[in-house]
Design a protein around this motif. Structure first.
Motif, PDB file in Angstrom:
ATOM      1  N   MET A 171       0.837  -1.189   0.000  1.00 10.18           N
ATOM      2  CA  MET A 171       0.000   0.000   0.000  1.00 10.18           C
ATOM      3  C   MET A 171       0.881   1.251   0.000  1.00 10.18           C
ATOM      4  SD  MET A 171      -2.862  -1.675   0.360  1.00 10.18           S
ATOM      5  CE  MET A 171      -4.070  -0.401   0.700  1.00 10.18           C
ATOM      6  N   VAL A 212       1.015  -5.298   3.518  1.00  7.06           N
ATOM      7  CA  VAL A 212      -0.189  -5.949   4.002  1.00  7.06           C
ATOM      8  C   VAL A 212       0.175  -7.090   4.937  1.00  7.06           C
ATOM      9  CG1 VAL A 212      -2.134  -7.382   3.299  1.00  7.06           C
ATOM     10  CG2 VAL A 212      -1.604  -5.291   2.047  1.00  7.06           C
ATOM     11  N   GLY A 217       2.524  -8.934   7.607  1.00  5.78           N
ATOM     12  CA  GLY A 217       3.586  -8.637   8.561  1.00  5.78           C
ATOM     13  C   GLY A 217       3.261  -7.509   9.493  1.00  5.78           C
ATOM     14  N   SER A 218       4.042  -6.472   9.491  1.00  3.02           N
ATOM     15  CA  SER A 218       4.069  -5.531  10.607  1.00  3.02           C
ATOM     16  C   SER A 218       2.936  -4.512  10.634  1.00  3.02           C
ATOM     17  CB  SER A 218       5.408  -4.800  10.616  1.00  3.02           C
ATOM     18  OG  SER A 218       5.640  -4.191   9.369  1.00  3.02           O
ATOM     19  N   ASN A 219       2.281  -4.264   9.572  1.00  2.00           N
ATOM     20  CA  ASN A 219       1.103  -3.384   9.548  1.00  2.00           C
ATOM     21  C   ASN A 219       1.355  -1.885   9.629  1.00  2.00           C
ATOM     22  OD1 ASN A 219      -1.475  -5.157   9.699  1.00  2.00           O
ATOM     23  ND2 ASN A 219      -0.054  -6.090  11.113  1.00  2.00           N
ATOM     24  N   GLU A 220       2.476  -1.466  10.199  1.00  2.00           N
ATOM     25  CA  GLU A 220       2.620  -0.018  10.350  1.00  2.00           C
ATOM     26  C   GLU A 220       2.943   0.642   9.030  1.00  2.00           C
ATOM     27  OE1 GLU A 220       4.534  -2.241  11.877  1.00  2.00           O
ATOM     28  OE2 GLU A 220       6.641  -1.608  11.956  1.00  2.00           O
ATOM     29  N   GLN A 221       2.632   1.938   8.949  1.00  2.00           N
ATOM     30  CA  GLN A 221       2.989   2.725   7.786  1.00  2.00           C
ATOM     31  C   GLN A 221       4.337   3.392   8.028  1.00  2.00           C
ATOM     32  OE1 GLN A 221      -0.032   5.445   6.356  1.00  2.00           O
ATOM     33  NE2 GLN A 221      -1.669   3.941   6.649  1.00  2.00           N
ATOM     34  N   PHE A 222       5.130   3.468   6.966  1.00  2.00           N
ATOM     35  CA  PHE A 222       6.415   4.161   6.995  1.00  2.00           C
ATOM     36  C   PHE A 222       6.283   5.430   6.179  1.00  2.00           C
ATOM     37  CE2 PHE A 222       8.162   0.437   8.810  1.00  2.00           C
ATOM     38  CZ  PHE A 222       7.596  -0.636   8.150  1.00  2.00           C
TER      39      PHE A 222
END
Lengths: 115, 115
Positions: free
Chosen positions: A31, A98, A100-105
Motif C-alpha cells: 500500500m 499488508v 507482517g508488521s502493519n505499520e505505515q512508513f
C-alpha cells in the motif's frame, strides 16, 4: 521497515502552476498513501495510490486536482494541479506492507508554498 | 463513527520525570493501535504498536504504551523524559478487519520537556 524518500523536499510555486512530488520506497510495499499536513496539525489522507490503476480518493479530494500515479510497487507521484495559496502544506507519502508488521512508513515530506 | 482522541494539545514535563501522552479510540472491530513521533521539519517516525497479545508494548527510544480495552485507551509513557523527546506525537488506529489499511489519526500532542 522501509526507507521512503521524497523529491522535492520543499518548493515555492506560483499560483496556477502544477508541481509533481515523487515518492520512492527502497523495497516493495503493498500500500502507498498520500497525506497532507498543515504544520503542527494532524494528517489528512488524500488518496491511496493503487499500482497500475486509478488512485482511491478521500472525500474532498479529486483526481483532476491531485492526479496520482503508481507504476510499480516502489514508486508513486502526486501532482498538485493549478495551485492556489490554499494548497500550501506539507505533503507526505507513506507505504505499508499488508503482510507482517502493519505499520505505515513515512517519507520526510514535501513542504509546498504557493504564492 | 470511528475516531481517535488525544485530549491534550500540549504536555509539559520536566526532564527526568515520567511522561504520559493520552490516547483514546473508538472503532468497530478489534483495533490495531500505533504511536508516531514527528520532530520539527521531519516526517513521521513509527514508535510502537499494539496488534495482539501483551497489553504493554515497548517501542523505540524507551517509550512504552499500555492497551486498555475496557477504557479504550492506548496511552504513551516513558519513565524518565529527555529534552530530546520534545516533539509532536500522534496516536493512530486501524480497525480490523479492514481491507483498505487506512489509519485514523489523532490530532496530535505537542510534548515539551524542560531542562
Amino acid at each position: 521497515s522501509a526507507v521512503i524518500s521524497q523529491k522535492p523536499s520543499r518548493d515555492i510555486c506560483q499560483r496556477g502552476t502544477s508541481l509533481t512530488i515523487q515518492c520512492q520506497v527502497d523495497s516493495q510495499v503493498t500500500m502507498m498513501f498520500w497525506y497532507r499536513q498543515q504544520p503542527g496539525q494532524s494528517l489528512t489522507l488524500i488518496a491511496t495510490a493503487n499500482q497500475g490503476s486509478e488512485a482511491t480518493y478521500e472525500s474532498g479530494f479529486v483526481i483532476d486536482k491531485f492526479p496520482i500515479s503508481r507504476p510499480n510497487l516502489t514508486f508513486s507521484t502526486l501532482t498538485v494541479s493549478n495551485m492556489s495559496p490554499e494548497d500550501s502544506s506539507i505533503y507526505l507519502c507513506s507505504g505499508a506492507r499488508v503482510a507482517g508488521s502493519n505499520e505505515q512508513f513515512f517519507g520526510p515530506g514535501t513542504r509546498l508554498t504557493v504564492l | 463513527a470511528q475516531s481517535v482522541a488525544q485530549p491534550e494539545d500540549q504536555v509539559n514535563v520536566a526532564e527526568g520525570n515520567p511522561l504520559t501522552v493520552k490516547c483514546t479510540y473508538s472503532v468497530s472491530g478489534n483495533p490495531y493501535l500505533f504511536w508516531y513521533v514527528q520532530y520539527p521539519n521531519r516526517g513521521l517516525q513509527f514508535l510502537l504498536k499494539y496488534i495482539t497479545g501483551d497489553n504493554l508494548v515497548k517501542g523505540s527510544y524507551g517509550f512504552e504504551a499500555e492497551f486498555n480495552k475496557s477504557q479504550t485507551s492506548f496511552h504513551l509513557k516513558k519513565p524518565s523524559a529527555l529534552v530530546s523527546d520534545s516533539a509532536l506525537y500522534f496516536c493512530a488506529v486501524r480497525s480490523t478487519p479492514d481491507s483498505n489499511y487506512q489509519l485514523i489519526w489523532g490530532a496530535g500532542t505537542k510534548l515539551i520537556i524542560k531542562p
